[in-house]
Design a protein around this motif. Structure first.
Motif, PDB file in Angstrom:
ATOM      1  N   PRO A  15       3.125   9.491  23.762  1.00  0.00           N
ATOM      2  CA  PRO A  15       2.383  10.115  22.434  1.00  0.00           C
ATOM      3  C   PRO A  15       2.187   8.883  21.542  1.00  0.00           C
ATOM      4  O   PRO A  15       2.956   7.691  21.944  1.00  0.00           O
ATOM      5  N   PRO A  16       1.119   8.851  20.892  1.00  0.00           N
ATOM      6  CA  PRO A  16       0.878   7.490  20.173  1.00  0.00           C
ATOM      7  C   PRO A  16       1.960   7.186  19.110  1.00  0.00           C
ATOM      8  O   PRO A  16       2.477   8.057  18.498  1.00  0.00           O
ATOM      9  N   ILE A  17       2.447   5.927  18.910  1.00  0.00           N
ATOM     10  CA  ILE A  17       2.892   5.546  18.091  1.00  0.00           C
ATOM     11  C   ILE A  17       2.445   5.451  16.474  1.00  0.00           C
ATOM     12  O   ILE A  17       1.157   4.965  16.581  1.00  0.00           O
ATOM     13  N   VAL A  18       2.967   5.981  15.650  1.00  0.00           N
ATOM     14  CA  VAL A  18       2.449   6.074  14.337  1.00  0.00           C
ATOM     15  C   VAL A  18       3.162   5.333  13.068  1.00  0.00           C
ATOM     16  O   VAL A  18       4.559   5.493  13.179  1.00  0.00           O
ATOM     17  N   PHE A  19       2.760   4.412  12.251  1.00  0.00           N
ATOM     18  CA  PHE A  19       3.345   3.630  11.383  1.00  0.00           C
ATOM     19  C   PHE A  19       3.388   4.420  10.153  1.00  0.00           C
ATOM     20  O   PHE A  19       2.301   4.920   9.715  1.00  0.00           O
ATOM     21  N   VAL A  20       4.359   4.622   9.210  1.00  0.00           N
ATOM     22  CA  VAL A  20       4.126   5.315   8.049  1.00  0.00           C
ATOM     23  C   VAL A  20       4.998   4.504   7.040  1.00  0.00           C
ATOM     24  O   VAL A  20       5.960   3.786   7.303  1.00  0.00           O
ATOM     25  N   GLY A  21       4.298   4.134   5.784  1.00  0.00           N
ATOM     26  CA  GLY A  21       4.660   3.264   5.013  1.00  0.00           C
ATOM     27  C   GLY A  21       3.939   3.166   3.749  1.00  0.00           C
ATOM     28  O   GLY A  21       3.082   4.281   3.583  1.00  0.00           O
ATOM     29  N   ARG A  22       4.036   2.456   2.799  1.00  0.00           N
ATOM     30  CA  ARG A  22       3.245   2.234   1.503  1.00  0.00           C
ATOM     31  C   ARG A  22       2.264   1.183   1.720  1.00  0.00           C
ATOM     32  O   ARG A  22       2.642   0.150   2.282  1.00  0.00           O
ATOM     33  N   ARG A  24      -0.627  -1.702  -0.277  1.00  0.00           N
ATOM     34  CA  ARG A  24      -0.372  -2.525  -1.548  1.00  0.00           C
ATOM     35  C   ARG A  24      -0.360  -1.773  -2.938  1.00  0.00           C
ATOM     36  O   ARG A  24       0.235  -2.128  -3.890  1.00  0.00           O
ATOM     37  N   ALA A  25      -1.183  -0.708  -2.938  1.00  0.00           N
ATOM     38  CA  ALA A  25      -1.468   0.150  -4.101  1.00  0.00           C
ATOM     39  C   ALA A  25      -0.172   1.085  -4.538  1.00  0.00           C
ATOM     40  O   ALA A  25      -0.103   1.677  -5.383  1.00  0.00           O
ATOM     41  N   GLY A  26       0.712   1.508  -3.486  1.00  0.00           N
ATOM     42  CA  GLY A  26       1.737   2.046  -3.454  1.00  0.00           C
ATOM     43  C   GLY A  26       1.567   3.435  -2.891  1.00  0.00           C
ATOM     44  O   GLY A  26       2.583   4.159  -2.905  1.00  0.00           O
ATOM     45  N   ASN A  27       0.243   3.559  -2.401  1.00  0.00           N
ATOM     46  CA  ASN A  27       0.217   4.924  -1.761  1.00  0.00           C
ATOM     47  C   ASN A  27       0.919   4.897  -0.795  1.00  0.00           C
ATOM     48  O   ASN A  27       1.141   4.146   0.347  1.00  0.00           O
ATOM     49  N   TRP A  28       1.161   6.398   0.233  1.00  0.00           N
ATOM     50  CA  TRP A  28       1.705   6.645   1.422  1.00  0.00           C
ATOM     51  C   TRP A  28       0.610   6.435   2.497  1.00  0.00           C
ATOM     52  O   TRP A  28      -0.212   7.159   2.306  1.00  0.00           O
ATOM     53  N   VAL A  29       0.772   5.873   3.560  1.00  0.00           N
ATOM     54  CA  VAL A  29      -0.020   5.733   4.665  1.00  0.00           C
ATOM     55  C   VAL A  29       0.500   6.178   5.941  1.00  0.00           C
ATOM     56  O   VAL A  29       1.789   5.764   6.219  1.00  0.00           O
ATOM     57  N   ALA A  30      -0.193   6.870   6.710  1.00  0.00           N
ATOM     58  CA  ALA A  30       0.198   7.116   7.999  1.00  0.00           C
ATOM     59  C   ALA A  30      -0.816   6.702   9.040  1.00  0.00           C
ATOM     60  O   ALA A  30      -2.111   6.986   8.645  1.00  0.00           O
ATOM     61  N   ILE A  63       7.524   5.393  13.357  1.00  0.00           N
ATOM     62  CA  ILE A  63       7.909   4.336  12.928  1.00  0.00           C
ATOM     63  C   ILE A  63       7.834   4.053  11.354  1.00  0.00           C
ATOM     64  O   ILE A  63       6.674   3.795  10.868  1.00  0.00           O
ATOM     65  N   GLU A  64       8.818   4.291  10.576  1.00  0.00           N
ATOM     66  CA  GLU A  64       8.661   4.202   8.967  1.00  0.00           C
ATOM     67  C   GLU A  64       8.751   2.371   9.062  1.00  0.00           C
ATOM     68  O   GLU A  64      10.164   2.132   9.146  1.00  0.00           O
ATOM     69  N   VAL A  65       7.936   1.902   8.192  1.00  0.00           N
ATOM     70  CA  VAL A  65       7.813   0.236   8.024  1.00  0.00           C
ATOM     71  C   VAL A  65       8.246   0.157   6.690  1.00  0.00           C
ATOM     72  O   VAL A  65       8.058   0.820   5.630  1.00  0.00           O
ATOM     73  N   ALA A  66       9.144  -1.036   6.447  1.00  0.00           N
ATOM     74  CA  ALA A  66       9.269  -1.558   4.939  1.00  0.00           C
ATOM     75  C   ALA A  66       8.088  -2.389   4.467  1.00  0.00           C
ATOM     76  O   ALA A  66       7.888  -2.427   3.250  1.00  0.00           O
ATOM     77  N   CYS A  67       7.164  -3.082   5.437  1.00  0.00           N
ATOM     78  CA  CYS A  67       6.144  -3.901   4.823  1.00  0.00           C
ATOM     79  C   CYS A  67       5.118  -2.805   4.861  1.00  0.00           C
ATOM     80  O   CYS A  67       4.957  -1.657   5.018  1.00  0.00           O
ATOM     81  N   GLU A  68       4.089  -3.439   4.075  1.00  0.00           N
ATOM     82  CA  GLU A  68       2.900  -2.841   3.782  1.00  0.00           C
ATOM     83  C   GLU A  68       2.034  -2.253   4.896  1.00  0.00           C
ATOM     84  O   GLU A  68       1.942  -3.159   6.081  1.00  0.00           O
ATOM     85  N   VAL A  69       1.546  -1.122   5.026  1.00  0.00           N
ATOM     86  CA  VAL A  69       0.750  -0.532   5.920  1.00  0.00           C
ATOM     87  C   VAL A  69      -0.836  -0.262   5.276  1.00  0.00           C
ATOM     88  O   VAL A  69      -0.574   0.502   4.173  1.00  0.00           O
ATOM     89  N   GLU A  70      -1.784  -0.878   5.730  1.00  0.00           N
ATOM     90  CA  GLU A  70      -3.032  -0.694   5.204  1.00  0.00           C
ATOM     91  C   GLU A  70      -3.712   0.257   6.203  1.00  0.00           C
ATOM     92  O   GLU A  70      -3.819   0.122   7.540  1.00  0.00           O
ATOM     93  N   LEU A  71      -4.481   1.098   5.575  1.00  0.00           N
ATOM     94  CA  LEU A  71      -5.317   2.238   6.347  1.00  0.00           C
ATOM     95  C   LEU A  71      -6.845   1.202   6.606  1.00  0.00           C
ATOM     96  O   LEU A  71      -7.375   0.834   5.607  1.00  0.00           O
ATOM     97  N   GLN A  72      -7.129   1.102   7.920  1.00  0.00           N
ATOM     98  CA  GLN A  72      -8.220   0.419   8.155  1.00  0.00           C
ATOM     99  C   GLN A  72      -9.347   1.107   8.567  1.00  0.00           C
ATOM    100  O   GLN A  72      -9.348   1.903   9.689  1.00  0.00           O
ATOM    101  N   ILE A  73     -10.480   1.249   8.020  1.00  0.00           N
ATOM    102  CA  ILE A  73     -11.579   2.263   8.100  1.00  0.00           C
ATOM    103  C   ILE A  73     -12.722   1.457   8.847  1.00  0.00           C
ATOM    104  O   ILE A  73     -13.083   0.635   8.307  1.00  0.00           O
ATOM    105  N   PRO A  74     -12.941   1.772  10.031  1.00  0.00           N
ATOM    106  CA  PRO A  74     -13.903   1.044  10.913  1.00  0.00           C
ATOM    107  C   PRO A  74     -15.416   1.227  10.364  1.00  0.00           C
ATOM    108  O   PRO A  74     -15.743   2.238   9.868  1.00  0.00           O
ATOM    109  N   SER A  75     -16.050   0.064  10.518  1.00  0.00           N
ATOM    110  CA  SER A  75     -17.532   0.211   9.734  1.00  0.00           C
ATOM    111  C   SER A  75     -18.440   0.792  10.751  1.00  0.00           C
ATOM    112  O   SER A  75     -18.122   0.791  12.106  1.00  0.00           O
ATOM    113  N   PRO A  76     -19.551   1.468  10.447  1.00  0.00           N
ATOM    114  CA  PRO A  76     -20.311   2.256  11.450  1.00  0.00           C
ATOM    115  C   PRO A  76     -21.211   1.425  12.020  1.00  0.00           C
ATOM    116  O   PRO A  76     -21.356   0.411  12.079  1.00  0.00           O
TER     117      PRO A  76
END
Length: 76
Positions: A15-22, A24-30, A63-76
């Motif tokens: 199964p894919p590994i998924v990081f969950v955390g906040r 920089r803006a404090g939003n929750w990210v998966a 995996i819930e992480v304590a460090c920042e997790v950023e959502l990276q959206i690829p460019s088209p």
């Protein structure tokens, strides 16, 4: 005679590994480890719910992480 035991879970069916955390803006990210999928959420519970849905209900691969997790959206 040599008998080789093979791992029944190859990397292709793990199964894919998924990081969950906040972020920089404090939003929750998966976010999937390689960035194949992800999202922003209003709560930790919603981020975990999404992560479970996307990884086929494998909590051991989230995996819930304590460090920042950023959502990276690829460019088209």
């Amino acid at each position: 005679m040599v008998i080789q035991v093979l791992d029944s879970r190859s990397s292709d069916c793990a199964p894919p590994i998924v990081f969950v955390g906040r972020n920089r803006a404090g939003n929750w990210v998966a976010r999937e480890k390689r960035g194949a999928f992800g999202g922003l959420f209003i709560s930790r519970a919603e981020a975990l719910k999404y992560a479970l849905f996307k990884n086929g209900r494998h909590p051991e691969s989230i995996i819930e992480v304590a460090c920042e997790v950023e959502l990276q959206i690829p460019s088209p």
